[in-house]
Design a protein around this motif. Sequence first.
Motif, PDB file in Angstrom:
ATOM      1  N   GLY B  15       0.897  -1.017  -0.144  1.00 50.77           N
ATOM      2  CA  GLY B  15       0.538  -0.026   0.123  1.00 50.77           C
ATOM      3  C   GLY B  15       0.677   1.378   0.017  1.00 50.77           C
ATOM      4  O   GLY B  15       0.594   2.082  -0.689  1.00 50.77           O
ATOM      5  N   ALA B  16       1.772   1.724   0.785  1.00 49.28           N
ATOM      6  CA  ALA B  16       2.664   2.477   1.034  1.00 49.28           C
ATOM      7  C   ALA B  16       3.678   2.814  -0.289  1.00 49.28           C
ATOM      8  O   ALA B  16       3.429   3.622  -0.699  1.00 49.28           O
ATOM      9  N   PHE B  17       3.638   1.560  -0.750  1.00 51.42           N
ATOM     10  CA  PHE B  17       4.564   1.925  -2.059  1.00 51.42           C
ATOM     11  C   PHE B  17       3.716   2.354  -3.223  1.00 51.42           C
ATOM     12  O   PHE B  17       4.372   3.136  -4.148  1.00 51.42           O
ATOM     13  N   PHE B  18       2.920   1.789  -3.447  1.00 50.35           N
ATOM     14  CA  PHE B  18       1.722   2.028  -4.521  1.00 50.35           C
ATOM     15  C   PHE B  18       1.470   3.883  -3.815  1.00 50.35           C
ATOM     16  O   PHE B  18       1.335   4.869  -5.107  1.00 50.35           O
ATOM     17  N   VAL B  22       1.786   6.806  -6.367  1.00 55.11           N
ATOM     18  CA  VAL B  22       1.034   7.606  -7.484  1.00 55.11           C
ATOM     19  C   VAL B  22       0.765   9.306  -7.379  1.00 55.11           C
ATOM     20  O   VAL B  22       1.457   9.790  -8.459  1.00 55.11           O
ATOM     21  N   TYR B  23       2.155   9.459  -5.612  1.00 53.17           N
ATOM     22  CA  TYR B  23       2.255  10.715  -5.483  1.00 53.17           C
ATOM     23  C   TYR B  23       2.849  11.553  -6.344  1.00 53.17           C
ATOM     24  O   TYR B  23       2.393  12.613  -6.938  1.00 53.17           O
ATOM     25  N   LEU B  24       3.605  10.445  -6.655  1.00 51.42           N
ATOM     26  CA  LEU B  24       5.220  11.226  -7.806  1.00 51.42           C
ATOM     27  C   LEU B  24       4.634  11.008  -9.256  1.00 51.42           C
ATOM     28  O   LEU B  24       4.967  12.040  -9.436  1.00 51.42           O
ATOM     29  N   VAL B  25       4.456   9.472  -9.867  1.00 52.75           N
ATOM     30  CA  VAL B  25       3.573   9.584 -10.836  1.00 52.75           C
ATOM     31  C   VAL B  25       2.706  11.560 -11.276  1.00 52.75           C
ATOM     32  O   VAL B  25       2.945  11.430 -12.260  1.00 52.75           O
ATOM     33  N   GLU B  27       3.506  13.782 -10.658  1.00 54.15           N
ATOM     34  CA  GLU B  27       4.583  15.172 -10.563  1.00 54.15           C
ATOM     35  C   GLU B  27       4.640  15.234 -12.033  1.00 54.15           C
ATOM     36  O   GLU B  27       5.137  15.096 -13.059  1.00 54.15           O
ATOM     37  N   ARG B  28       4.785  16.803 -12.447  1.00 57.64           N
ATOM     38  CA  ARG B  28       5.543  17.309 -13.810  1.00 57.64           C
ATOM     39  C   ARG B  28       6.915  16.797 -14.933  1.00 57.64           C
ATOM     40  O   ARG B  28       7.396  16.764 -15.510  1.00 57.64           O
ATOM     41  N   THR B  29       8.317  16.433 -13.562  1.00 57.87           N
ATOM     42  CA  THR B  29       9.731  16.398 -13.945  1.00 57.87           C
ATOM     43  C   THR B  29       9.671  14.717 -14.145  1.00 57.87           C
ATOM     44  O   THR B  29       9.014  13.610 -13.066  1.00 57.87           O
ATOM     45  N   LEU B  30      10.348  14.268 -15.367  1.00 62.70           N
ATOM     46  CA  LEU B  30      10.195  13.170 -15.728  1.00 62.70           C
ATOM     47  C   LEU B  30      11.170  12.138 -14.909  1.00 62.70           C
ATOM     48  O   LEU B  30      10.674  10.620 -14.683  1.00 62.70           O
ATOM     49  N   THR B  31      12.053  12.504 -14.427  1.00 62.23           N
ATOM     50  CA  THR B  31      12.743  12.096 -13.306  1.00 62.23           C
ATOM     51  C   THR B  31      11.655  10.885 -11.674  1.00 62.23           C
ATOM     52  O   THR B  31      11.481  10.383 -11.244  1.00 62.23           O
ATOM     53  N   ARG B  32      10.922  12.053 -11.607  1.00 57.43           N
ATOM     54  CA  ARG B  32      10.007  12.004 -10.469  1.00 57.43           C
ATOM     55  C   ARG B  32       8.815  10.549 -11.485  1.00 57.43           C
ATOM     56  O   ARG B  32       8.356  10.612  -9.960  1.00 57.43           O
ATOM     57  N   VAL B  33       8.758  11.260 -12.238  1.00 59.64           N
ATOM     58  CA  VAL B  33       7.534  10.164 -12.535  1.00 59.64           C
ATOM     59  C   VAL B  33       8.587   9.130 -12.385  1.00 59.64           C
ATOM     60  O   VAL B  33       7.914   7.999 -12.488  1.00 59.64           O
ATOM     61  N   LEU B  34       9.535   8.735 -13.192  1.00 55.88           N
ATOM     62  CA  LEU B  34       9.949   8.367 -12.866  1.00 55.88           C
ATOM     63  C   LEU B  34      10.690   7.109 -11.665  1.00 55.88           C
ATOM     64  O   LEU B  34      10.076   5.686 -11.127  1.00 55.88           O
ATOM     65  N   VAL B  37       6.891   5.078 -10.881  1.00 57.37           N
ATOM     66  CA  VAL B  37       7.056   3.947 -11.710  1.00 57.37           C
ATOM     67  C   VAL B  37       7.674   3.036 -11.159  1.00 57.37           C
ATOM     68  O   VAL B  37       7.563   1.898 -10.490  1.00 57.37           O
ATOM     69  N   ILE B  38       8.789   3.843 -10.297  1.00 53.81           N
ATOM     70  CA  ILE B  38       9.644   2.513  -9.906  1.00 53.81           C
ATOM     71  C   ILE B  38       9.024   1.927  -8.531  1.00 53.81           C
ATOM     72  O   ILE B  38       9.072   0.791  -8.131  1.00 53.81           O
ATOM     73  N   LEU B  39       8.701   2.627  -7.618  1.00 53.58           N
ATOM     74  CA  LEU B  39       8.215   2.872  -6.756  1.00 53.58           C
ATOM     75  C   LEU B  39       6.802   1.448  -6.693  1.00 53.58           C
ATOM     76  O   LEU B  39       6.280   0.480  -6.644  1.00 53.58           O
TER      77      LEU B  39
END
Lengths: 530, 158
Positions: B15-18, B22-25, B27-34, B37-39
Amino acid sequence: MSSYTWLVPLPVMIPLFAAGLALALYRRPRLQQGISVTALTLMLGFSAWLMVVVDSGPVVVNAGEWAAPVGVALVGDRLSALMLTVSSAVLLCVLLYSLGQGVSDGSEKAPVSIYHPTYLALAAGVSNAFLAGDLFNLYVGFEILLVASYVLLTLGGTFERIRAGAIYVVVGLLSSLIFLTAVAMIYAATGTVNLAQLSVRLQEIDPGTALVLQILLLLGFAIKAAIFPLSSWLPDSYPTAPAPVTAVFAGLLTKVGVYSIMRTQTLLFPDGRLNDVLMWLALATMLIGIMGAVAQNDIKRLLSFTLVSHIGYMIFGIALGSRIGLGAAIFYVAHHITVQTTLFLIVGLIERRGGTTSLAKLGGLAKIAPGLSILFFIPAMNLAGIPPFSGFLGKVGLLEAGVAQDRWLAWVLVIGSVVASLLTLYAIVKAWNKAFWQPAPDDVPDVKLPATMVGPATALMVLTLAITVFAGPLYDYTNRAATTMMEPDNYVNAVLSGEGRGDGESTDKDGPERVDDSELSDDGQEGVVR
Amino acid sequence: MIDTTPSLMLVIAVGAFFISGVYLVLERTLTRVLLGVILISNGVNLLLLISGGRAGGAPIVGVTPDEDMADPLAQFMILTAIVITFGLTAFILAMAYRSWQMLGHDEVQDDLEDRRIARLAARNAPTVEGSDTSDVTDISVDDEASAARDDIADGRTP
């Protein structure tokens, strides 16, 4: 049909092997081209053969000779063989077109050496998804084709492609993660990922849990198939890629999603509890997609929106949950793969001849390039569903299936699809008027369309006409496919025919007892007909 | 019958990972999105692990008695998923780097259609507010559009 089991893995193996070979020979562009063309020609030949073979019953191959629930199965039935044949024909024509483009652009001296291996990997991924008899194998097939598509979409790494690619890759990744979550949940609930075994076990678990699993799976596939609320990534990302890449994406990738929905809805969830929801989604996809197309002023974006809209027709056919509805939907998929790809290839030619894809700047092409206008007109009318073309036949099939249900929701969908069809005609005619009939701008580039590009586009257009001419036999075939699919037992019995573990070798040391071979006279490697 | 009751800690971890993913995905910066996605993919991998039932010994015949074996299929699926995510992480990093090379940042750019709508909104905004600053036209509509968009993103009214 036991003697034909060797045929099933070939559409996956050939392009995958050729991809490796093409990558190894990246310094020899001529040889790379030869390998790609040969591989896809072979793939087309074997797929067509498979289509004939499986007409008398599905053919099942068990990897390593382990019988299905233990081993990983590849299953070729009518639906997957038809999809394979149409896809490989389209893949071959698009490859030839892109070769023609490369040759005439003089890119031979500086070839993008990864184009061929990636394209072949895409072909292998598409085949693997169509043949997978296993949910996880389907996931792997999806990943192969998606990763290949990420590379193809961002080929060259220009600003516009990175922009579109970022959205496309992230959306694709998230859909894959949702799909993988669904696989994990299904495995937790049933203890298997084999489609045939799931078909049996999903009926035995709690209906509420099954519904959650169904929604999760549909969510993953709906993003890939671009069904309405989840479709907005498509018209933004597809048009930025090179014309041949857009053509093959538009033709194939969304249809793999549609295929997966067809397969899982009929095989795993035959009770059709979500059919009404799917009906509404189909309606929204058709209407909102086509309204997007009407508003566009760029012919590539316009076609991308018609693509979204026409996905709605296929979902409509699936959601009807009847044999004739499914048969018509399968026919429509075959028709739509070819016609959409043809149109994108021809738009590539228009872009070359007119110098732009903006409808405001194009003009006078009917006078400047009459051959091109004929080439555009026929598939365009086909897409809009004008008789006697296959688009009309497919739509009539869907409408008949809808009317046969005689429910108010089915009637709403029937009316909706007629409206969407008329709006498609409107959008296409608008594009036609602007690009071909309005006065030509002053600065039309004086280029001659290379025969190496016109040839494959024409070949694909002839294929769409062939689907029209041979619509009778093809419709019979898709109806037979639908008939077997409506009875999940056909699939289950074919895959799980063997009682034991098959003929796979394993260690004897302290292991479970070997199954007596004499009891397993004919299982494991072949599917028993019906 | 295999004991399939999952460990509560693992479920909470998934649950924590998801949630954080989702919070990071978003975001607008691709590295944060990445990173997001990894989480999420780690969450999915843990979910797959849970789906295989309780922990056990190495699933090798002759090493572990049958009833103590861990489920090898779940682990095979996790391995495959890890390899796929690994490849895609490299690919997205390459894309983020390319974006940084060209633009100096790796923000995911707006959809063309979004930009067009934002421009329309920017053109209309002064009229709606009745502001008299609308005749100051030394900034282009595009800049106004991006400013309007950033304001919305930051929670201010444009």
